[in-house]
Design a protein around this motif. Structure first.
Motif, PDB file in Angstrom:
ATOM      1  N   THR A 127       0.839  -1.194   0.000  1.00 46.20           N
ATOM      2  CA  THR A 127       0.000   0.000   0.000  1.00 46.20           C
ATOM      3  C   THR A 127       0.877   1.248   0.000  1.00 46.20           C
ATOM      4  N   ARG A 128       0.565   2.182  -0.890  1.00 46.31           N
ATOM      5  CA  ARG A 128       1.288   3.453  -0.922  1.00 46.31           C
ATOM      6  C   ARG A 128       0.731   4.334   0.191  1.00 46.31           C
ATOM      7  N   VAL A 129       1.638   4.942   0.978  1.00 43.76           N
ATOM      8  CA  VAL A 129       1.232   5.730   2.141  1.00 43.76           C
ATOM      9  C   VAL A 129       2.008   7.044   2.199  1.00 43.76           C
ATOM     10  N   ARG A 130       1.530   7.915   3.053  1.00 41.79           N
ATOM     11  CA  ARG A 130       2.221   9.171   3.341  1.00 41.79           C
ATOM     12  C   ARG A 130       2.524   9.180   4.840  1.00 41.79           C
ATOM     13  N   LEU A 131       3.764   9.545   5.184  1.00 42.31           N
ATOM     14  CA  LEU A 131       4.151   9.690   6.584  1.00 42.31           C
ATOM     15  C   LEU A 131       4.114  11.166   6.939  1.00 42.31           C
TER      16      LEU A 131
END
Length: 139
Positions: A127-131
């Motif tokens: 899954t592509r995520v943003r931190l």
């Protein structure tokens, strides 16, 4: 007896402060990445361990002081405090255990970072995520 308990409580307080002094916080990474993996772990909070240890030591010391007289009484008090502290710390640590998830994220800068969360993740590896400020936001 009272003098011994005061000294023991002071030693416990100094040990607790020393343990806190070594902790450091790293700056949070803000950017994008892909989840590599998720692992579940059990951790114990320090609150239960510390409270259990201090309580156990006080009870153990008090019970030990009831045994013998003179030097034997002093030794029994010390042994009771140590044994009670160990037993109380163990019991407190088990009572304060919770489940956490360590999420490994390969960030755009090529560095793998691990974010610990106490909420079970609903995203999966790939899954592509943003931190943002140490928190994961799925895209």
């Amino acid at each position: 007896m009272f003098q011994f308990l005061k000294r023991f409580a002071a030693l416990v307080a100094v040990a607790a402060l020393a343990a806190c002094a070594g902790q450091q916080t790293m700056p949070a990474y803000n950017g994008f990445g892909v989840v590599n993996g998720i692992s579940e772990a059990q951790v114990s909070g320090s609150g239960g361990t510390m409270a259990g240890g201090v309580g156990g030591a006080l009870v153990g010391g008090a019970l030990g002081s009831l045994i013998g007289g003179g030097t034997g009484k002093t030794i029994a008090t010390g042994v009771g405090a140590v044994a009670g502290g160990m037993a109380g710390s163990n019991a407190g640590g088990r009572a304060d255990t919770k489940t956490v998830w360590d999420v490994s994220v390969r960030c755009e800068d090529g560095i793998d970072r691990v974010v610990r969360t106490d909420v079970q993740p609903f995203y999966r590896p790939g899954t592509r995520v943003r931190l943002v400020n140490g928190m994961i936001q799925p895209l």
